[in-house]
Design a protein around this motif. Structure first.
Motif, mmCIF file in Angstrom:
data_model
loop_
_atom_site.group_PDB
_atom_site.id
_atom_site.type_symbol
_atom_site.label_atom_id
_atom_site.label_comp_id
_atom_site.label_asym_id
_atom_site.label_seq_id
_atom_site.Cartn_x
_atom_site.Cartn_y
_atom_site.Cartn_z
ATOM 1 N N ALA A 136 0.858 -1.192 0.000
ATOM 2 C CA ALA A 136 0.000 0.000 0.000
ATOM 3 C C ALA A 136 0.891 1.236 0.000
ATOM 4 C CB ALA A 136 -0.909 0.000 1.213
ATOM 5 N N VAL A 137 0.478 2.253 -0.740
ATOM 6 C CA VAL A 137 1.239 3.489 -0.884
ATOM 7 C C VAL A 137 0.357 4.652 -0.453
ATOM 8 C CG1 VAL A 137 2.399 4.998 -2.546
ATOM 9 C CG2 VAL A 137 2.559 2.528 -2.812
ATOM 10 N N ARG A 164 -1.879 13.109 1.204
ATOM 11 C CA ARG A 164 -2.479 12.394 2.341
ATOM 12 C C ARG A 164 -1.483 12.269 3.491
ATOM 13 N NH1 ARG A 164 -6.263 7.387 0.388
ATOM 14 N NH2 ARG A 164 -7.983 8.647 -0.397
ATOM 15 N N LEU A 165 -0.223 12.028 3.166
ATOM 16 C CA LEU A 165 0.802 11.910 4.199
ATOM 17 C C LEU A 165 0.998 13.242 4.916
ATOM 18 C CD1 LEU A 165 2.831 10.128 5.609
ATOM 19 C CD2 LEU A 165 4.452 10.622 3.774
ATOM 20 N N ARG A 166 1.069 14.325 4.176
ATOM 21 C CA ARG A 166 1.212 15.648 4.797
ATOM 22 C C ARG A 166 0.009 15.976 5.680
ATOM 23 N NH1 ARG A 166 5.446 18.555 2.831
ATOM 24 N NH2 ARG A 166 6.313 17.905 0.833
ATOM 25 N N SER A 194 -1.965 15.166 13.168
ATOM 26 C CA SER A 194 -1.470 14.504 14.376
ATOM 27 C C SER A 194 -0.917 15.500 15.402
ATOM 28 C CB SER A 194 -0.387 13.483 14.024
ATOM 29 O OG SER A 194 0.815 14.135 13.638
ATOM 30 N N HIS A 195 -0.646 16.745 14.976
ATOM 31 C CA HIS A 195 -0.136 17.790 15.869
ATOM 32 C C HIS A 195 1.069 17.324 16.690
ATOM 33 C CE1 HIS A 195 -3.582 20.216 14.797
ATOM 34 N NE2 HIS A 195 -4.371 19.208 15.108
ATOM 35 N N GLY A 196 1.943 16.543 16.052
ATOM 36 C CA GLY A 196 3.157 16.095 16.715
ATOM 37 C C GLY A 196 2.978 14.932 17.664
ATOM 38 N N GLU A 205 -3.551 7.489 12.330
ATOM 39 C CA GLU A 205 -3.917 8.028 11.024
ATOM 40 C C GLU A 205 -3.268 7.237 9.891
ATOM 41 O OE1 GLU A 205 -5.900 10.477 8.294
ATOM 42 O OE2 GLU A 205 -6.275 9.967 10.391
ATOM 43 N N LEU A 206 -2.011 6.843 10.063
ATOM 44 C CA LEU A 206 -1.339 6.032 9.043
ATOM 45 C C LEU A 206 -2.013 4.665 8.913
ATOM 46 C CD1 LEU A 206 2.407 6.914 9.671
ATOM 47 C CD2 LEU A 206 0.897 7.772 7.863
ATOM 48 N N ASP A 207 -2.395 4.070 10.048
ATOM 49 C CA ASP A 207 -3.127 2.798 10.005
ATOM 50 C C ASP A 207 -4.429 2.944 9.227
ATOM 51 O OD1 ASP A 207 -1.254 1.306 11.370
ATOM 52 O OD2 ASP A 207 -2.308 1.389 13.297
#
Length: 170
Positions: free
Chosen positions: A114-115, A120-122, A128-130, A138-140
């Protein structure tokens, strides 16, 4: 008059579990997308004595995977995945569907991973606010981890089965 060259790709439809009553409807939905008859071999799903499963490899124009995934949406108790391999000018894709989660789409690399695209990554990093735990969640979500968790036992139940190829003509 020049015509636009057809981009051909291939993929697989995995019906992980469905009731016997839906089998003909699933075949009709695939036939309507592929434009030809499909011969699905339904076998018992080892995880549920009352459910069946099948696989169908297909070959067709780029975008066919999305059409197949859309054609299968909306039926109760249907678990499925549709893959489409990358082709010239097109990313690969995987659509996963479970009754409890609905449908998830992920782009895939040549190796099937999966890519997550840059935008979406940004956005995930920003939202996530750090907070590393929030970023991980969120990545999951973007990678479809919940779908993988729910479908993995069904995938394993099909290990060792053969995939039948269906080539589109025309």
């Amino acid at each position: 008059m020049s015509s636009i060259p057809r981009v051909v790709t291939r993929g697989v439809v995995f019906i992980h579990s469905t009731s016997n009553a839906l089998c003909p409807h699933i075949a009709w939905a695939m036939e309507s997308v592929l434009g030809q008859r499909v011969g699905l071999e339904w076998v018992r799903q080892p995880l549920s004595a009352r459910m069946l499963r099948t696989e169908l490899a297909w070959e067709g124009e780029a975008g066919t995977g999305g059409l197949l995934a859309s054609a299968l949406r909306g039926w109760d108790n249907l678990r499925y995945e549709v893959t489409e391999e990358p082709s010239p000018g097109n990313d690969g894709s995987r659509w996963s569907h479970t009754p409890s989660l609905g449908i998830h789409h992920a782009w895939t690399s040549v190796s099937g991973d999966a890519v997550i695209n840059e935008d979406r990554l940004r956005a995930a990093i920003s939202e996530s606010h750090g907070d590393p735990a929030a970023l991980s969640r969120e990545l999951d979500r973007l990678l479809g981890a919940a779908w993988d968790d729910e479908l993995e036992p069904f995938r394993r139940a099909a290990e060792g089965d053969n995939v039948r190829w269906l080539h589109m003509v025309g």
